[in-house]
Design a protein around this motif. Sequence first.
Motif, PDB file in Angstrom:
ATOM      1  N   ASP A 167      23.906  34.482  36.045  1.00 34.69           N
ATOM      2  CA  ASP A 167      24.330  35.384  35.151  1.00 34.69           C
ATOM      3  C   ASP A 167      25.777  35.746  35.323  1.00 34.69           C
ATOM      4  O   ASP A 167      26.617  36.185  34.450  1.00 34.69           O
ATOM      5  N   LYS A 168      26.330  35.676  36.685  1.00 32.86           N
ATOM      6  CA  LYS A 168      27.822  36.007  36.926  1.00 32.86           C
ATOM      7  C   LYS A 168      28.531  35.074  36.578  1.00 32.86           C
ATOM      8  O   LYS A 168      29.895  35.386  35.994  1.00 32.86           O
ATOM      9  N   THR A 169      28.129  33.772  36.543  1.00 29.97           N
ATOM     10  CA  THR A 169      28.817  32.864  36.103  1.00 29.97           C
ATOM     11  C   THR A 169      29.213  32.892  34.451  1.00 29.97           C
ATOM     12  O   THR A 169      30.291  32.609  33.906  1.00 29.97           O
ATOM     13  N   VAL A 209      27.342  48.387  38.245  1.00 27.11           N
ATOM     14  CA  VAL A 209      28.388  47.768  39.169  1.00 27.11           C
ATOM     15  C   VAL A 209      28.140  48.372  40.511  1.00 27.11           C
ATOM     16  O   VAL A 209      27.939  49.225  40.741  1.00 27.11           O
ATOM     17  N   PHE A 210      28.543  47.278  41.250  1.00 23.27           N
ATOM     18  CA  PHE A 210      28.201  47.533  42.824  1.00 23.27           C
ATOM     19  C   PHE A 210      29.790  47.447  43.628  1.00 23.27           C
ATOM     20  O   PHE A 210      29.629  48.230  44.805  1.00 23.27           O
ATOM     21  N   GLU A 219      33.465  44.228  40.128  1.00 22.40           N
ATOM     22  CA  GLU A 219      32.615  43.984  39.164  1.00 22.40           C
ATOM     23  C   GLU A 219      32.999  45.228  37.966  1.00 22.40           C
ATOM     24  O   GLU A 219      32.647  45.153  36.722  1.00 22.40           O
ATOM     25  N   THR A 220      33.542  46.355  38.669  1.00 21.98           N
ATOM     26  CA  THR A 220      33.865  47.481  37.747  1.00 21.98           C
ATOM     27  C   THR A 220      35.016  46.980  36.687  1.00 21.98           C
ATOM     28  O   THR A 220      35.035  47.168  35.504  1.00 21.98           O
ATOM     29  N   THR A 221      35.968  46.033  37.161  1.00 22.35           N
ATOM     30  CA  THR A 221      36.940  45.535  36.615  1.00 22.35           C
ATOM     31  C   THR A 221      36.646  44.468  35.328  1.00 22.35           C
ATOM     32  O   THR A 221      36.837  44.671  34.283  1.00 22.35           O
ATOM     33  N   PHE A 222      35.692  43.737  35.675  1.00 21.83           N
ATOM     34  CA  PHE A 222      35.171  42.878  34.922  1.00 21.83           C
ATOM     35  C   PHE A 222      34.415  43.509  33.785  1.00 21.83           C
ATOM     36  O   PHE A 222      34.426  43.088  32.457  1.00 21.83           O
TER      37      PHE A 222
END
Length: 450
Positions: free
Chosen positions: A332-334, A159-160, A164-167
């Motif tokens: 990847d993010k999608t 996580v950057f 991203e932490t929430t996801f």
Amino acid sequence: MFDFIWNLASFVLALGILVTVHEYGHFWVARKAGVKVLRFSIGFGKPLITWNDKLGTEYVIAAIPLGGYVKMLDERVEAVDENEKHLSFNSKPVLSRIAIVAAGPLANFAFAIILLWTMYMIGVQSIKPVIGDVEPDSRAFLAGIKADQTLISIAGETVFDWRETTFSLMQNMGEEKVEIIVNDPIEGQIVKNLNLKSWTLDDNVKSPIHAIGITPYRPLITTELAHIAEDSAAKKYGLKVGDKIYLIDGEKISNWPQLVKLIQASANKPLLMTISRGSEKLNIKVVPDNKPTKDGFSQGYLGVIPLASKWPESYISTRQYGLIDGFFLGVDKTWQMVSLSFEMIGNLLTGQVSVKNLSGPIGIAQGAGASVSYGLVAFLSFLALISVNLGVFNLLPLPILDGGHLMYYIIELIRKKPVSEKTQEFGFRIGALVLLLLTGFALFNDFMRL
């Protein structure tokens, strides 16, 4: 008023782009499948702009920018000339109809990949997930997570930033525990095990981060004024940008939360403020306005925004990727967002996430306005998120949505015959009712948050 117009314009822009992409997916595959498209409309209601192409398709931009549609030649809707029946939607094989219907949501997912790909090639500047505070006896506290540590990974996923932490946290909802790696300024990287057993997310917490007991680091907020609202008590009584508040009624003001607490408790009550303005020290009497809370309680309001200290450079990261790496990261993010969206629907049904977390058009408009204000990269990220949500929402098996049509066609594929018109009509009515209830509930949540 400016905020309302800005949010509305941003919402119309975002929705217009995403609806065009969605409907173009249906349109493009329909044309490839040999179906005659009669109309491609962005918006509903009275046409504002119309034109036709050489194949007879009418393109429309309509007055109500809350959706769109592609109208195809279809014998179930209206009479079709004998020489054009082979061009009708209903005459096509079931696999072709499935492809046409699925193309809308798939276009939204493909568009999200393109948006994120572009965003990562431009470069993404974000705030590292540095922990500001940990609530005593919270899940994070019991896991041994401490202030000033930086989150490195959750369940093996790097996580950057806080987004991203929430996801990552939401993706692990329902797990018994999750492994978290943090970087401690003294001890270096440490592995922690966060207990998520029976963890739920209700509407009383701001985010999953706060729900586990973590408050993100934020730069110190000073008592210096950075903005004075028009028609506010601060403006009325002569406070200016750059003023530093030191005393209120003789009480020393050492931090911004202390000042806020005093102001909120002093609606329509005179306060004597001691401020510094340049080299001068002044005493100014101020009477905060009364801005009642949602519960109807009296609350003082001054109408100022404080000056915050700058972010430490070491807390800011910039990520920029090349053509190939950016594309695969976008894919990847999608995929992560698609998976998370379906998981959240499941969590809503099981009660792990409160339905009060649903947002409607007002919430989306506010998000659109904020993202446009932050710049191109933020707007691309917002568009990608909403594009994925639009695609996932349309895949729900409600007969009025694409997912409902797909459900009927898959049943037809299995049964070797279409679902009866009567059954489909009944399903459409149920789907419309459920959709209306969901929309009403989301709007209610939006209004309650205003």
